[in-house]
Design a protein around this motif. Sequence first.
Motif, PDB file in Angstrom:
ATOM      1  N   ALA A  98       0.828  -1.209   0.000  1.00 39.23           N
ATOM      2  CA  ALA A  98       0.000   0.000   0.000  1.00 39.23           C
ATOM      3  C   ALA A  98       0.861   1.258   0.000  1.00 39.23           C
ATOM      4  O   ALA A  98       0.586   2.225  -0.731  1.00 39.23           O
ATOM      5  CB  ALA A  98      -0.930  -0.012   1.212  1.00 39.23           C
ATOM      6  N   TRP A  99       1.930   1.274   0.764  1.00 42.78           N
ATOM      7  CA  TRP A  99       2.770   2.461   0.853  1.00 42.78           C
ATOM      8  C   TRP A  99       3.678   2.609  -0.365  1.00 42.78           C
ATOM      9  O   TRP A  99       4.076   3.723  -0.708  1.00 42.78           O
ATOM     10  CB  TRP A  99       3.597   2.441   2.131  1.00 42.78           C
ATOM     11  CG  TRP A  99       2.771   2.790   3.336  1.00 42.78           C
ATOM     12  CD1 TRP A  99       2.274   1.941   4.268  1.00 42.78           C
ATOM     13  CD2 TRP A  99       2.322   4.096   3.692  1.00 42.78           C
ATOM     14  NE1 TRP A  99       1.539   2.626   5.192  1.00 42.78           N
ATOM     15  CE2 TRP A  99       1.548   3.957   4.867  1.00 42.78           C
ATOM     16  CE3 TRP A  99       2.481   5.364   3.133  1.00 42.78           C
ATOM     17  CZ2 TRP A  99       0.955   5.044   5.506  1.00 42.78           C
ATOM     18  CZ3 TRP A  99       1.885   6.440   3.780  1.00 42.78           C
ATOM     19  CH2 TRP A  99       1.132   6.292   4.945  1.00 42.78           C
ATOM     20  N   GLU A 100       4.004   1.529  -1.036  1.00 41.19           N
ATOM     21  CA  GLU A 100       4.754   1.640  -2.295  1.00 41.19           C
ATOM     22  C   GLU A 100       3.887   2.332  -3.351  1.00 41.19           C
ATOM     23  O   GLU A 100       4.382   3.169  -4.114  1.00 41.19           O
ATOM     24  CB  GLU A 100       5.172   0.246  -2.779  1.00 41.19           C
ATOM     25  CG  GLU A 100       6.300  -0.390  -1.980  1.00 41.19           C
ATOM     26  CD  GLU A 100       7.641   0.269  -2.253  1.00 41.19           C
ATOM     27  OE1 GLU A 100       7.729   1.085  -3.202  1.00 41.19           O
ATOM     28  OE2 GLU A 100       8.607  -0.011  -1.517  1.00 41.19           O
ATOM     29  N   GLU A 101       2.620   1.985  -3.401  1.00 40.62           N
ATOM     30  CA  GLU A 101       1.723   2.658  -4.344  1.00 40.62           C
ATOM     31  C   GLU A 101       1.569   4.138  -3.998  1.00 40.62           C
ATOM     32  O   GLU A 101       1.569   5.004  -4.891  1.00 40.62           O
ATOM     33  CB  GLU A 101       0.362   1.969  -4.337  1.00 40.62           C
ATOM     34  CG  GLU A 101       0.384   0.533  -4.845  1.00 40.62           C
ATOM     35  CD  GLU A 101      -0.980  -0.125  -4.769  1.00 40.62           C
ATOM     36  OE1 GLU A 101      -1.926   0.565  -4.315  1.00 40.62           O
ATOM     37  OE2 GLU A 101      -1.095  -1.312  -5.139  1.00 40.62           O
ATOM     38  N   ALA A 102       1.447   4.405  -2.700  1.00 37.61           N
ATOM     39  CA  ALA A 102       1.342   5.820  -2.299  1.00 37.61           C
ATOM     40  C   ALA A 102       2.626   6.568  -2.629  1.00 37.61           C
ATOM     41  O   ALA A 102       2.600   7.734  -3.064  1.00 37.61           O
ATOM     42  CB  ALA A 102       1.046   5.904  -0.807  1.00 37.61           C
ATOM     43  N   LYS A 103       3.758   5.937  -2.466  1.00 38.91           N
ATOM     44  CA  LYS A 103       5.040   6.581  -2.775  1.00 38.91           C
ATOM     45  C   LYS A 103       5.142   6.906  -4.257  1.00 38.91           C
ATOM     46  O   LYS A 103       5.661   7.975  -4.643  1.00 38.91           O
ATOM     47  CB  LYS A 103       6.183   5.668  -2.346  1.00 38.91           C
ATOM     48  CG  LYS A 103       7.565   6.241  -2.629  1.00 38.91           C
ATOM     49  CD  LYS A 103       8.651   5.248  -2.239  1.00 38.91           C
ATOM     50  CE  LYS A 103      10.036   5.798  -2.591  1.00 38.91           C
ATOM     51  NZ  LYS A 103      11.103   4.832  -2.252  1.00 38.91           N
ATOM     52  N   ALA A 104       4.659   5.990  -5.101  1.00 40.84           N
ATOM     53  CA  ALA A 104       4.713   6.233  -6.545  1.00 40.84           C
ATOM     54  C   ALA A 104       3.858   7.445  -6.920  1.00 40.84           C
ATOM     55  O   ALA A 104       4.251   8.258  -7.784  1.00 40.84           O
ATOM     56  CB  ALA A 104       4.241   4.994  -7.299  1.00 40.84           C
ATOM     57  N   GLU A 105       2.707   7.599  -6.317  1.00 41.58           N
ATOM     58  CA  GLU A 105       1.864   8.761  -6.595  1.00 41.58           C
ATOM     59  C   GLU A 105       2.479  10.043  -6.047  1.00 41.58           C
ATOM     60  O   GLU A 105       2.387  11.111  -6.668  1.00 41.58           O
ATOM     61  CB  GLU A 105       0.469   8.555  -5.997  1.00 41.58           C
ATOM     62  CG  GLU A 105      -0.335   7.452  -6.655  1.00 41.58           C
ATOM     63  CD  GLU A 105      -0.656   7.795  -8.116  1.00 41.58           C
ATOM     64  OE1 GLU A 105      -0.752   9.011  -8.445  1.00 41.58           O
ATOM     65  OE2 GLU A 105      -0.797   6.862  -8.919  1.00 41.58           O
ATOM     66  N   ILE A 106       3.113   9.966  -4.900  1.00 38.40           N
ATOM     67  CA  ILE A 106       3.759  11.156  -4.328  1.00 38.40           C
ATOM     68  C   ILE A 106       4.914  11.615  -5.206  1.00 38.40           C
ATOM     69  O   ILE A 106       5.172  12.822  -5.382  1.00 38.40           O
ATOM     70  CB  ILE A 106       4.238  10.849  -2.889  1.00 38.40           C
ATOM     71  CG1 ILE A 106       3.022  10.619  -1.978  1.00 38.40           C
ATOM     72  CG2 ILE A 106       5.098  11.975  -2.341  1.00 38.40           C
ATOM     73  CD1 ILE A 106       3.387  10.131  -0.596  1.00 38.40           C
ATOM     74  N   ALA A 107       5.621  10.686  -5.830  1.00 40.76           N
ATOM     75  CA  ALA A 107       6.751  11.039  -6.693  1.00 40.76           C
ATOM     76  C   ALA A 107       6.312  11.779  -7.950  1.00 40.76           C
ATOM     77  O   ALA A 107       7.106  12.472  -8.583  1.00 40.76           O
ATOM     78  CB  ALA A 107       7.532   9.784  -7.061  1.00 40.76           C
ATOM     79  N   LYS A 108       5.049  11.632  -8.317  1.00 41.95           N
ATOM     80  CA  LYS A 108       4.549  12.307  -9.507  1.00 41.95           C
ATOM     81  C   LYS A 108       4.205  13.773  -9.258  1.00 41.95           C
ATOM     82  O   LYS A 108       3.889  14.494 -10.189  1.00 41.95           O
ATOM     83  CB  LYS A 108       3.312  11.581 -10.039  1.00 41.95           C
ATOM     84  CG  LYS A 108       3.586  10.157 -10.501  1.00 41.95           C
ATOM     85  CD  LYS A 108       2.308   9.488 -10.974  1.00 41.95           C
ATOM     86  CE  LYS A 108       2.555   8.049 -11.402  1.00 41.95           C
ATOM     87  NZ  LYS A 108       1.295   7.382 -11.832  1.00 41.95           N
ATOM     88  N   ILE A 109       4.243  14.253  -8.048  1.00 44.34           N
ATOM     89  CA  ILE A 109       3.938  15.651  -7.757  1.00 44.34           C
ATOM     90  C   ILE A 109       5.061  16.524  -8.325  1.00 44.34           C
ATOM     91  O   ILE A 109       6.242  16.237  -8.112  1.00 44.34           O
ATOM     92  CB  ILE A 109       3.800  15.867  -6.244  1.00 44.34           C
ATOM     93  CG1 ILE A 109       2.640  15.016  -5.672  1.00 44.34           C
ATOM     94  CG2 ILE A 109       3.580  17.332  -5.907  1.00 44.34           C
ATOM     95  CD1 ILE A 109       2.498  15.104  -4.170  1.00 44.34           C
ATOM     96  N   PRO A 110       4.755  17.632  -9.061  1.00 48.16           N
ATOM     97  CA  PRO A 110       5.813  18.497  -9.620  1.00 48.16           C
ATOM     98  C   PRO A 110       6.662  19.121  -8.518  1.00 48.16           C
ATOM     99  O   PRO A 110       6.225  19.288  -7.372  1.00 48.16           O
ATOM    100  CB  PRO A 110       5.036  19.576 -10.395  1.00 48.16           C
ATOM    101  CG  PRO A 110       3.671  18.977 -10.605  1.00 48.16           C
ATOM    102  CD  PRO A 110       3.411  18.068  -9.472  1.00 48.16           C
ATOM    103  N   ASP A 111       7.900  19.467  -8.907  1.00 48.72           N
ATOM    104  CA  ASP A 111       8.805  20.077  -7.938  1.00 48.72           C
ATOM    105  C   ASP A 111       8.289  21.433  -7.489  1.00 48.72           C
ATOM    106  O   ASP A 111       7.658  22.176  -8.243  1.00 48.72           O
ATOM    107  CB  ASP A 111      10.191  20.244  -8.558  1.00 48.72           C
ATOM    108  CG  ASP A 111      10.838  18.901  -8.818  1.00 48.72           C
ATOM    109  OD1 ASP A 111      10.464  17.925  -8.124  1.00 48.72           O
ATOM    110  OD2 ASP A 111      11.695  18.810  -9.714  1.00 48.72           O
TER     111      ASP A 111
END
Length: 586
Positions: A543-556
């Motif tokens: 579950a947290w790996e999926e959340a991490k992948a979505e968080i990484a997509k946030i622009p700088d």
Amino acid sequence: MEVFEDENPFESEPERLQSDSSSSRVNISALSSPVPQQARIASPPTSPSRRNTFPSPGSHRQPQASKSDFCCVRDHWLHSGDDAEILITDALKTSVNSTSPYITYVIKAGNAEAQHRYSEFESLRNTLVKLYPTLIIPPIPSKQTIGDYAIKQAKAKEDAAMIARRKRMLQTFLNRIARHPILSNEHVFHRFLDGEVSWSEVLHSPPVSLLPKNILKAPSHNPADQTVALAYAALPNPSAAHPLRRPDQRFIDSEVFTNKFAAHLSGPMEKVTRRTMKRWSDYAQDHAELGATMNGFSLNETGQLSTALEKTGQAIDATYMSTTKLLQEFEQNWAEPLHEYTQFASIIKKLLQYRHQKHAQYEMTQEALEAKREQLEELEKSEREARRLEEALSQGRSSSTIRTSSSTRSEGGEAEGEAEQEAEQGPTHPPEESVYLPPHPGPNPVKRRAPGMGLLSALSYTLHGMMDVDPETARRNSITKTKETISQLEDALHLAAQDLKYSSSTIQADLDRFQRQKVADLREMAISMARSHRDWCKKNLEAWEEAKAEIAKIPDHPNRLPEEAAANGAPAHVRRDSMATIDGKQ
């Protein structure tokens, strides 16, 4: 575990077991651990590959001896060779034959289905305890405490969590009996599983109706045997605290070990378990609140940030669900078995107490027999002395009789001579004034009795007739009664010796079986806990790996250097203008 195994007194040497040549030896080496439970109430669904491991199925269990003479269909099903598993499939609320509603548990044993309430499970266990006083009868779940009834009042019997817990533990109770090499052959247990038999009828029919009130006044191998009731009535009834003159060191060690085991389980283990479950419950509750907050927060944002917040909230919810499942498995596979083994410790204490009372019964009978033999010896000695005295007196009376007869003859001759002399002298005349005074008149022999004296005299005569005032007759009656008592005590001592031998060998064998069962169950409990933690970590990680992948997509962020510039070695202290926009326009 190692400390307890090193000090374990339940494991007996093979030489000791082989030395018991009594016909009362019973082979109970097989484990009584039931098969894994299948019916779980209020627990989340598990994967098909996952199996519940407690109680231990006893994979190392020795096969039971083949059986050909079956008493009923249930007996044949239990000893068919397959892993016969008894299930409690449902808990129903009913008011049949009762003025108030109650919970009845649906039992499925093969193709038979029976319904019993909690009190009937309790009466089954109490019956087995009386029928088999030398075996470890598995426990049933504890009753509701007074505090629970005070808090929940009328709804205490309808508590879903309590009912689910009882279903699991009552199922374990039935399967432990079904796996026991002796208890599984008991027809009373078979009739309990048969839905076509009234349990009230079973309790009022043999062998249950033949059980004595005092289990110490009955044979250990068959307490329902009425043919020896009179012989066992002569046995004493010792208390559990009666000291022993020659205690058995094996059972002293067993008692010490059981006390340590009970103190460890009911003390540190249960306290730590309750504290651990509370912390996990608080942890799950915190994640439930945090997940709801994050999901609401995601609705206030847009774009990729909203998606990342939503995915983070979902990961927190997944942690809450996996923690709730972990908590349920921890309760079912660790807390409940731990409490069951705390009850087992109390049961073993009572079992050792029964054996202690049987030992005390044997020693008290032996002491009573020795006292009666000494009493008989004293009475016989007194009888011999009385006979010698009587013989001496009879000899003295015979010699005195001879002397009396000779003296009588001499006195008779002298009297005749004096009579002749007086006849020659003529009659004598009395003096003028007689000095003879008549005796004072005594009491009238015919006295008038006071009212009621006749009744008292009759009672006194009757009591004197009942009391043997003759010492010789009393002594001889005492000798006869003492001999009869000695004969009864000799028979009672023989029975007590047989009971003590049977109790010692059977209890020791069942303690050895229980120790192997305990080791297997504790191993499965530890493995189950490790497996639950492993699955909890896997689900949370996914579950947290999926959340991490979505968080990484946030622009700088505008104030953060691009990843390319940081990779080319740009100084970290250089900051962009805080007024700059994302596309570089001002």
